[in-house]
Design an enzyme around this catalytic site. Structure first.
Site, PDB file in Angstrom:
ATOM      1  N   ASP A   7       0.813  -1.119   0.031  1.00 56.22           N
ATOM      2  CA  ASP A   7       0.008   0.024  -0.089  1.00 56.22           C
ATOM      3  C   ASP A   7       0.880   1.387  -0.130  1.00 56.22           C
ATOM      4  O   ASP A   7       2.233   1.060   0.588  1.00 56.22           O
ATOM      5  CB  ASP A   7      -0.877   0.027   1.118  1.00 56.22           C
ATOM      6  CG  ASP A   7      -1.724   1.164   1.205  1.00 56.22           C
ATOM      7  OD1 ASP A   7      -2.448   1.398   0.161  1.00 56.22           O
ATOM      8  OD2 ASP A   7      -1.923   2.057   2.237  1.00 56.22           O
ATOM      9  N   GLU A   9       0.637   5.808   0.588  1.00 57.64           N
ATOM     10  CA  GLU A   9       0.102   6.983   1.098  1.00 57.64           C
ATOM     11  C   GLU A   9       0.421   8.195   0.149  1.00 57.64           C
ATOM     12  O   GLU A   9       1.916   7.998  -0.212  1.00 57.64           O
ATOM     13  CB  GLU A   9       0.121   7.143   2.415  1.00 57.64           C
ATOM     14  CG  GLU A   9      -0.457   6.192   3.223  1.00 57.64           C
ATOM     15  CD  GLU A   9      -2.091   5.968   3.301  1.00 57.64           C
ATOM     16  OE1 GLU A   9      -2.682   6.905   2.692  1.00 57.64           O
ATOM     17  OE2 GLU A   9      -2.403   4.876   3.372  1.00 57.64           O
ATOM     18  N   ASP A  52      -6.611  18.102   3.015  1.00 59.39           N
ATOM     19  CA  ASP A  52      -7.438  16.827   2.853  1.00 59.39           C
ATOM     20  C   ASP A  52      -6.410  15.828   2.748  1.00 59.39           C
ATOM     21  O   ASP A  52      -7.087  14.776   3.603  1.00 59.39           O
ATOM     22  CB  ASP A  52      -8.173  17.092   1.344  1.00 59.39           C
ATOM     23  CG  ASP A  52      -9.040  17.995   1.412  1.00 59.39           C
ATOM     24  OD1 ASP A  52      -9.499  18.693   2.152  1.00 59.39           O
ATOM     25  OD2 ASP A  52      -9.621  18.312   0.113  1.00 59.39           O
ATOM     26  N   HIS A  57      -4.255  10.716   6.408  1.00 56.20           N
ATOM     27  CA  HIS A  57      -3.399   9.606   6.827  1.00 56.20           C
ATOM     28  C   HIS A  57      -2.577  10.246   8.130  1.00 56.20           C
ATOM     29  O   HIS A  57      -1.597   9.734   8.624  1.00 56.20           O
ATOM     30  CB  HIS A  57      -2.410   9.290   5.702  1.00 56.20           C
ATOM     31  CG  HIS A  57      -1.758  10.265   4.891  1.00 56.20           C
ATOM     32  ND1 HIS A  57      -1.092  11.490   5.351  1.00 56.20           N
ATOM     33  CD2 HIS A  57      -1.701  10.432   3.595  1.00 56.20           C
ATOM     34  CE1 HIS A  57      -0.883  12.286   4.438  1.00 56.20           C
ATOM     35  NE2 HIS A  57      -1.230  11.615   3.179  1.00 56.20           N
ATOM     36  N   HIS A 151      -5.483   6.020   7.918  1.00 57.29           N
ATOM     37  CA  HIS A 151      -4.819   5.193   7.037  1.00 57.29           C
ATOM     38  C   HIS A 151      -3.184   5.039   7.226  1.00 57.29           C
ATOM     39  O   HIS A 151      -2.713   6.174   7.351  1.00 57.29           O
ATOM     40  CB  HIS A 151      -4.911   5.670   5.188  1.00 57.29           C
ATOM     41  CG  HIS A 151      -6.438   5.725   4.842  1.00 57.29           C
ATOM     42  ND1 HIS A 151      -6.578   4.992   3.727  1.00 57.29           N
ATOM     43  CD2 HIS A 151      -7.612   5.812   5.328  1.00 57.29           C
ATOM     44  CE1 HIS A 151      -7.969   5.011   3.512  1.00 57.29           C
ATOM     45  NE2 HIS A 151      -8.411   5.463   4.359  1.00 57.29           N
ATOM     46  N   ASP A 156      -2.216  -1.108   6.651  1.00 60.40           N
ATOM     47  CA  ASP A 156      -3.192  -1.528   5.632  1.00 60.40           C
ATOM     48  C   ASP A 156      -2.805  -2.448   4.790  1.00 60.40           C
ATOM     49  O   ASP A 156      -3.421  -3.368   4.449  1.00 60.40           O
ATOM     50  CB  ASP A 156      -3.421  -0.227   4.672  1.00 60.40           C
ATOM     51  CG  ASP A 156      -4.346   1.107   5.267  1.00 60.40           C
ATOM     52  OD1 ASP A 156      -4.767   0.847   6.409  1.00 60.40           O
ATOM     53  OD2 ASP A 156      -4.625   2.007   4.696  1.00 60.40           O
TER      54      ASP A 156
END
Length: 233
Positions: A7, A9, A52, A57, A151, A156
């Site tokens: 994963d 971010e 945002d 995260h 997140h 994740d």
């Protein structure tokens, strides 16, 4: 078969413009079982973090300022995923696009899209019309995601590894025989990772007395040179 459940971010959604990767997490699987090897880095995106994205995260400018750049970690990342491991990713088109944008900026070869297995597409195919987010799939399969307040790439990846194994039929390590260890030795695997033990009560033979007698008569007719003679009790 080696797989990397992973994963990322990012600072946003547009990999082709100013958005960058700020975290990568990965879990190594061998024949669908975790090996214990992981990859995890935070990355300085060399740009401000939009509000945002921060709310998703929690990785802000102050935290990322002293972290390595993608150029500093790229070789370690490439070494970890190797040349042919399947990349298991939830919404793979997003992460693959960002990874390849970062590689392209450094003049590195892109990762082939054929290496990616998209668990989002897999979940939508298996459960048409049902929610297919990572949180929704954790709820469906009874996977504890209570630590997922924000997140995070490594957390994740760990959750996705469990979801992935459920999507492909559930974790059944009792069916994996002679699982190779990291050092190349062959070890037995059980559900708890320990050695195999014999059954408390052996299974009854399927050979009937009549079949055993007929076989003995057949072997006797073949003489002492018959291969079956080596296995007489």
């Amino acid at each position: 078969m080696r797989e990397i459940v992973m994963d990322t971010e990012t600072t946003g959604f547009d990999a082709d413009k100013d958005d960058r990767i700020v975290e990568i997490g990965g879990i190594e699987l061998l024949n669908h079982l975790p090996t214990g090897r992981t990859f995890h880095v935070y990355i300085n995106p060399e740009r401000p973090m939009p509000k945002d994205a921060f709310e998703v995260h929690g990785l802000g400018d102050d935290f990322l300022r002293d972290k390595p750049r993608f150029a500093d970690i790229v070789q370690g990342f490439i070494d970890f995923i190797g040349d042919d491991a399947r990349l298991v990713i939830h919404n793979a088109s997003f992460d693959m696009k960002f990874l390849n944008a970062e590689l392209r900026r450094l003049g590195r070869p892109a990762l082939p899209w054929s290496r990616a297995l998209d668990t989002l597409a897999l979940a939508r195919e298996k459960f048409p019309g049902a929610p297919a987010s990572l949180d929704a799939l954790c709820r469906r399969f009874g996977i504890d995601n209570s630590n997922r307040q924000l997140h995070g790439a490594l957390l994740d990846s760990e959750l996705l590894a469990e979801v992935y194994l459920e999507l492909i039929g559930g974790r059944q390590p009792d069916l994996v025989l002679d699982q190779p260890a990291r050092g190349g030795a062959v070890v037995g695997q059980q559900g708890n990772g320990g050695p195999r033990h014999p059954r408390p009560v052996p299974l009854p033979p399927r050979l009937t007395a009549a079949e055993a007698a007929a076989h003995a008569e057949f072997v006797a007719r073949m003489g002492e040179s018959a291969v079956w003679a080596r296995y007489r009790g």
